[in-house]
Structures are given as structure tokens and as C-alpha cells.
Design an enzyme around this catalytic site. Structure first.
Site, short mmCIF file in Angstrom:
data_model
loop_
_atom_site.label_atom_id
_atom_site.label_comp_id
_atom_site.label_asym_id
_atom_site.label_seq_id
_atom_site.Cartn_x
_atom_site.Cartn_y
_atom_site.Cartn_z
N HIS A 25 0.94 -1.57 0.06
CA HIS A 25 -0.26 -0.37 0.01
C HIS A 25 1.31 1.49 0.12
CE1 HIS A 25 -0.53 0.06 4.67
NE2 HIS A 25 1.03 -0.63 4.14
N HIS A 26 2.30 0.95 0.03
CA HIS A 26 2.60 2.40 0.49
C HIS A 26 3.23 3.06 -1.14
CE1 HIS A 26 3.15 2.63 4.61
NE2 HIS A 26 3.37 1.58 4.31
N ALA A 27 3.41 1.41 -2.48
CA ALA A 27 4.25 2.36 -3.63
C ALA A 27 3.26 3.44 -4.08
CB ALA A 27 4.18 1.30 -4.25
N HIS B 72 0.29 4.11 7.81
CA HIS B 72 -0.67 4.21 6.68
C HIS B 72 -0.99 4.61 5.40
CE1 HIS B 72 -2.04 8.65 4.92
NE2 HIS B 72 -3.00 7.98 5.09
N ASP C 181 -0.87 5.31 2.99
CA ASP C 181 -0.20 7.35 2.13
C ASP C 181 -0.91 6.50 0.77
OD1 ASP C 181 1.91 4.72 1.82
OD2 ASP C 181 3.25 6.74 2.17
#
Length: 478
Positions: free
Chosen positions: A212-214, A252, A254
Site C-alpha cells: 500500500h505504500h508504493a 498509513h 498513503d
């Protein structure tokens, strides 16, 4: 009717464990425990050869970034990574277990990364991808870095392919398999029919997804490609108008939030630790645009009771408002008690119940359940297996009279079944629930800084026109 889909195999798990933060065993331990309980037999579809093309990655990520990730020279053992010992650590354990008794191996394990790659090439060949299609699509994409000439070192820094996201051996294969495992679920998901009574509901699982960060052209937090964004984009292209994304990871979400922060059709809800200096440093209440962009920042020590209250009083009402056709759940387990981060104290039972509550509450929605963080591999294998078992026993059409032979019992003396990696659980005395057993030194109690007042503040910011929950339904003081 509910149809269960999962992407899982020895091949996929060994590829997923090329990722250094998996400890070279996280995915393989999960897969083997799923097999120990014979859970895959209860799925309607088991995807065992996941794959996505470079063209698929371009649907979200920039061309120059994908070029860097997918360099052919990376599909080899790198000079700084010659040793097979780390990645190959489980093969010897597996061989010893099979040799110690009259046991039959149903699936082939790969004993070198080169062998794994040779198998991958057969899958790639089967996809019948046109060689020129990637270049054609790439040339149509206009990215701000295309006209800038940078050295290789500068490119690596620009794309954050250093530090927490270094280049590693067979990175392109890892990306195409782990991302492909998420995207393959979409092939089985269709829009609900006008006659809801005849609609087939899909619950899809990929424990190696949830990166979920990329972002569009930057790796972050062990995430190189954002399979969640790519999946949601595919679902939108298929005609899904309203999609809810719920993120339980300690960190998070993000990358997903930023990808859809201007969309009225995609709802992103992230519950995460938000404290000074904690990665990625985003996700406070100030940036919320309820009900479509919602952050629920938590503090150190979050427990099951508080999480359940958040789900019941905030997350479920938010999803009700959005009325989605499909829910995508990122079920990162780095908030579990015993994780290396040691920030939250959620139990496997508690986190599982919250995820199941969403699946059970929104019965007209398809559901996709993805993995995520979790850095105690022994805990993650238990959590992923327990959640899978609960989904199977409730929704599998292959379970006779809703009974399943392979039970996971709740007693603290309940032992993990004998299987090829049973020796890795020796320090836990082979107990399934050792991290939740009262008095066990593995079961630590943290001070919970999440107060009823903090919950009230979150609720008021997210639902400014509603009264906060009554004191009787608030979690007890820490």
C-alpha cells in the site's frame, strides 16, 4: 451464493519470499500451514501460476519507473547477493521432514533462485504476450522525468530504490508474480446482476498482496508496485462505480490514499499508528474528507476492545454511507501482539473478528482480502491461516453442512499440526495460541494510550454532524 478464490502455491510463496522483509520465509510458512489444514481444497478456484505483464504495471506506474524495476539484468543473482543460504533456508528443513517418514510431496519446491526463474519463464511464455506491446504503451505515456537525464545512482535515489527498498535478485519476477496474484482475482469478479438473488458473491484472497505504500514512480516501505491501486483501477474499468478500501495495517495506507484522493467513487479508510517520527508520517485527522477519504490515527498500545469499537462506530457507518459494490481489505498484521514493531497489542482473534465483521455485514459486496505488513513470520502464518479458516468454514460451498474437518481450536494447549516446517515453532512449544496465552512471556501487555477522549475526537472530526458514541459503548480507560 459465495465463490471463494485464492492465489496460493509453493511457487508463489517462494517467489514472494525473495522480498527481504519477508525474512525469506513469511509466505512459505503461511502456505504450508494452509496446506497442513487442507484449506485450499475448500476454495472454488486456486490460482497457482499468477503473472502480470509490464503493460499491466503501466496502468498506474510511470514508464521510466517501470523500466528501472523491470530491467532484465535484475532477473538474475546479483553480484552483492551470491549466497543462496538466506532464501534457501527452508528447503533443507522441508527435505528433512519428508525424508524422516513415509510422506509424499505433492508439489515441487525449487532449490535455487535460478530454478525458480526457469519455471517463471514457462509461465511468462504461456501468457503469449506480444513483445512490442510494452514499448508501444510506454511511448504513449508522458512522464515529467522522461525529458530529464539522470545518472543511474540519481535514478535509484529518485525512485527510492535504496534504503528500505533496495534492488534485489529477481526483483522483476517478484513484482510480476506477487502483483499478478492480486490482479488475477479480478478475473473472477463481475458486477452484481440486476437480480440480486442470483448474484454470485466473490471473496478473493492474496496473502502476498497489499503493497500500500508504493506511489506512481517511487518505492516506499518495502513496497515496489502498488497492487491495490492496480486492482481498483481494473475494477473501475470493469464498471464498478463504488469501491471501499479499508486498511488495518500498522502503517498509513498513503500510496492508495494519494492515488484516489480526488475520486468520489473510491473510498479509502486507513486505521494506523500516527505518532511523531513513525513511518510514513502521514494520515492525521486534518486531511480527512469524509466519507471518501478518512484517516483514523491511533496511538501506541491499541487493543482488541478499542479496535472493535472503531470498526463498529466509525468504519461500518462510513462504508454504509458509501454503499460500495466491492470492499478491498488490507489486513496487515504488524499491529499484532508479538510483532517486531511492538506498538499495538491486537490478538489474532481480535483482528480476525473485525475483518470478518466487514465481510459478514456487507453481504451484497464482493470482498478482496490482501496481506500487508507483519514482521514476525510465525505469527503471520497463524493469523493468515486462522482468517482463511474462518472464511472457509462460513462461506465455502464445498464444506458439507457447514462443517469442516480441520478445526483450529481455541484452547491454549492446542498444537500446530505436524507439517514440513513444524520445527520452526519449537520455541513456541508448537502451540498455536502461544502469543495470546496469559502469563506467557510472548504475550506482552502494553500501556494503551488510546483513550475514550481520543475516540471521541476522531468521531467528531469524521462525523461532525453526529453525536459521539455514548459512554456505555466507549472502550474502557487504558
Amino acid at each position: 451464493m459465495t465463490k471463494l478464490i485464492i492465489s496460493s502455491s509453493v511457487f508463489q510463496s517462494q517467489v514472494a519470499d525473495l522480498l527481504p522483509c519477508n525474512g525469506y520465509k513469511k509466505s512459505q510458512l503461511t502456505y504450508s500451514l494452509l496446506q497442513a489444514y487442507n484449506l485450499l481444497q475448500y476454495f472454488d478456484v486456486v490460482i497457482d501460476k499468477p503473472y502480470c505483464s509490464k503493460e499491466d504495471l503501466l496502468r498506474f506506474h510511470s514508464a521510466i519507473y517501470v523500466d528501472q524495476l523491470m530491467k532484465g539484468t535484475l532477473n538474475a543473482v546479483q553480484d552483492y547477493d551470491k549466497s543462496e543460504d538466506d532464501w534457501d533456508q527452508l528447503n533443507e528443513t522441508s527435505e528433512h521432514w519428508y525424508d524422516s517418514g513415509d510422506k509424499f510431496r505433492s508439489e515441487k519446491r525449487f532449490h535455487s533462485r535460478e530454478d525458480l526463474y526457469e519455471h517463471f519463464k514457462t509461465i511468462e511464455f504461456d501468457q503469449n504476450i506480444k513483445n512490442d506491446s510494452y514499448d508501444n504503451i510506454r511511448l504513449t505515456k508522458r512522464m515529467k522525468l522522461e525529458s530529464v537525464t539522470l545518472s543511474n545512482d540519481e535514478l535509484l535515489k529518485t525512485f527510492n530504490l535504496t534504503g528500505d527498498c533496495p534492488l534485489f535478485s529477481y526483483l522483476p519476477m517478484y513484482i510480476q508474480v506477487s502483483t499478478g496474484a492480486t490482479l488475477a482475482l479480478e478475473n473472477h469478479i463481475n458486477l452484481p446482476s440486476p437480480d440480486q438473488n442470483n448474484s454470485e458473491r466473490i471473496i478473493g484472497i492474496n496473502w502476498d498482496g497489499g503493497r500500500h505504500h508504493a506511489s506512481k514512480q517511487r518505492a516506499s516501505g518495502f513496497c515496489y508496485v502498488n497492487d491495490i491501486v492496480l486492482l481498483i483501477q481494473r475494477l473501475r474499468k470493469k464498471g464498478f462505480q463504488r469501491i471501499s478500501y479499508v486498511d488495518f495495517d500498522l502503517h498509513h495506507g498513503d500510496g492508495v490514499e494519494n492515488a484516489f484522493k480526488y475520486s468520489n467513487f473510491i473510498q479509502t479508510i486507513s486505521l494506523h499508528l500516527y505518532e511523531a517520527g513513525f513511518f510514513p508520517g502521514t494520515g492525521d485527522l486534518k486531511n480527512n474528507k469524509s466519507p471518501n477519504l478518512v484517516n483514523i490515527p491511533m496511538l501506541h498500545g491499541l487493543n482488541d476492545t478499542y479496535l472493535r469499537t472503531i470498526v463498529d462506530k466509525i468504519i461500518i457507518p462510513l462504508i454504509d454511507q458509501h454503499d460500495p459494490q466491492i470492499i478491498v481489505i488490507q489486513s496487515g498484521g504488524d499491529g499484532l501482539s508479538g510483532d517486531k514493531y511492538n506498538e499495538w497489542q491486537l490478538s489474532i482473534h481480535g483482528l480476525t473478528k473485525c475483518i470478518l465483521e466487514l465481510i459478514e455485514r456487507f453481504t451484497k459486496c464482493h470482498c478482496v482480502v490482501l496481506g500487508g505488513g507483519g514482521y514476525n513470520e510465525l505469527i503471520m502464518s497463524r493469523f493468515n491461516t486462522f482468517l482463511t479458516w474462518n472464511i472457509v468454514r462460513k462461506y465455502s460451498s464445498k464444506v458439507q453442512d457447514r462443517l469442516i474437518k480441520e478445526y483450529i481450536e481455541d484452547g491454549f494447549d492446542y498444537l500446530i499440526p505436524d507439517h514440513e516446517f513444524i520445527d520452526l515453532y519449537t520455541d513456541d512449544n508448537y502451540k498455536y495460541w502461544s502469543y495470546e496465552e496469559p502469563g506467557n512471556d510472548k504475550c506482552k501487555t502494553l500501556r494503551n494510550y488510546n483513550t475514550p477522549k481520543h475516540l471521541e475526537e476522531c468521531f467528531t472530526k469524521i462525523f461532525p454532524k453526529k453525536s459521539p458514541p455514548q459512554e456505555s459503548v466507549m472502550p474502557p480507560p487504558p
